[in-house]
Design an enzyme around this catalytic site. Structure first.
Site, PDB file in Angstrom:
ATOM      1  N   CYS A  11     -54.227  88.227 121.464  1.00 33.64           N
ATOM      2  CA  CYS A  11     -54.025  86.887 122.013  1.00 33.64           C
ATOM      3  C   CYS A  11     -55.414  86.305 122.287  1.00 33.64           C
ATOM      4  CB  CYS A  11     -53.119  86.878 123.243  1.00 33.64           C
ATOM      5  SG  CYS A  11     -53.736  87.696 124.709  1.00 33.64           S
ATOM      6  N   CYS A  85     -52.985  83.157 118.930  1.00 32.44           N
ATOM      7  CA  CYS A  85     -54.422  83.044 118.652  1.00 32.44           C
ATOM      8  C   CYS A  85     -54.684  82.241 117.394  1.00 32.44           C
ATOM      9  CB  CYS A  85     -55.103  84.409 118.579  1.00 32.44           C
ATOM     10  SG  CYS A  85     -54.734  85.359 117.114  1.00 32.44           S
ATOM     11  N   CYS A  89     -57.428  85.078 113.774  1.00 28.45           N
ATOM     12  CA  CYS A  89     -57.200  86.454 113.350  1.00 28.45           C
ATOM     13  C   CYS A  89     -57.520  86.629 111.877  1.00 28.45           C
ATOM     14  CB  CYS A  89     -55.744  86.839 113.600  1.00 28.45           C
ATOM     15  SG  CYS A  89     -55.272  86.703 115.325  1.00 28.45           S
TER      16      CYS A  89
END
Length: 134
Positions: A11, A85, A89
């Site tokens: 996150c 997020c 990523c």
């Protein structure tokens, strides 16, 4: 996937959702699954309300510290679970990715964080059943 699957929870701040998910997976999966967590912009500390909510169910995450998300952590994981997020990523071919839409516990009261904690528990239970067939 190796004999022991590796799960990475990600996150933004690695202070609430991902820490609670890692706590649940470690608690429910025991040593059968390797657990990691990280954040795209880690906070200074784990959310104290998340720590309290987890302590209420007998899981102690007080020693955890937010960690920065690295490409190496993603590459070394079999399953990457993101929690808001977005594009931060890194994507590697052959990895399993899931995006869990969960409210951010930051700034929320204990009642709201308990609901998030319980939803995470349900999702972790389903993940374990999927990763470790009976």
């Amino acid at each position: 996937m190796s004999d022991k699957p590796t799960v990475l929870f990600v996150c933004v701040h690695n202070a609430g959702r991902s820490q609670m998910a890692a706590g649940w997976l470690g608690h429910m999966g025991g040593d059968r699954i390797e657990v990691r967590s990280a954040g795209s912009a880690p906070a200074e500390q784990v959310n104290p309300v998340a720590v309290t909510a987890m302590r209420e169910v007998g899981i102690d995450i007080t020693a955890e510290r937010p960690k920065v998300l690295t490409a190496g952590a993603v590459e070394a994981s079999d399953v990457v679970i993101t929690m808001g997020c977005g594009d931060a990523c890194p994507i590697f071919p052959g990895k399993r990715y899931e995006d869990w839409k969960l409210d951010d516990p930051a700034g929320q009261d204990i009642e709201a964080v308990r609901r998030i904690r319980d939803e995470i528990k349900d999702r972790v239970g389903k993940l374990i059943a999927d990763l470790l067939p009976a």
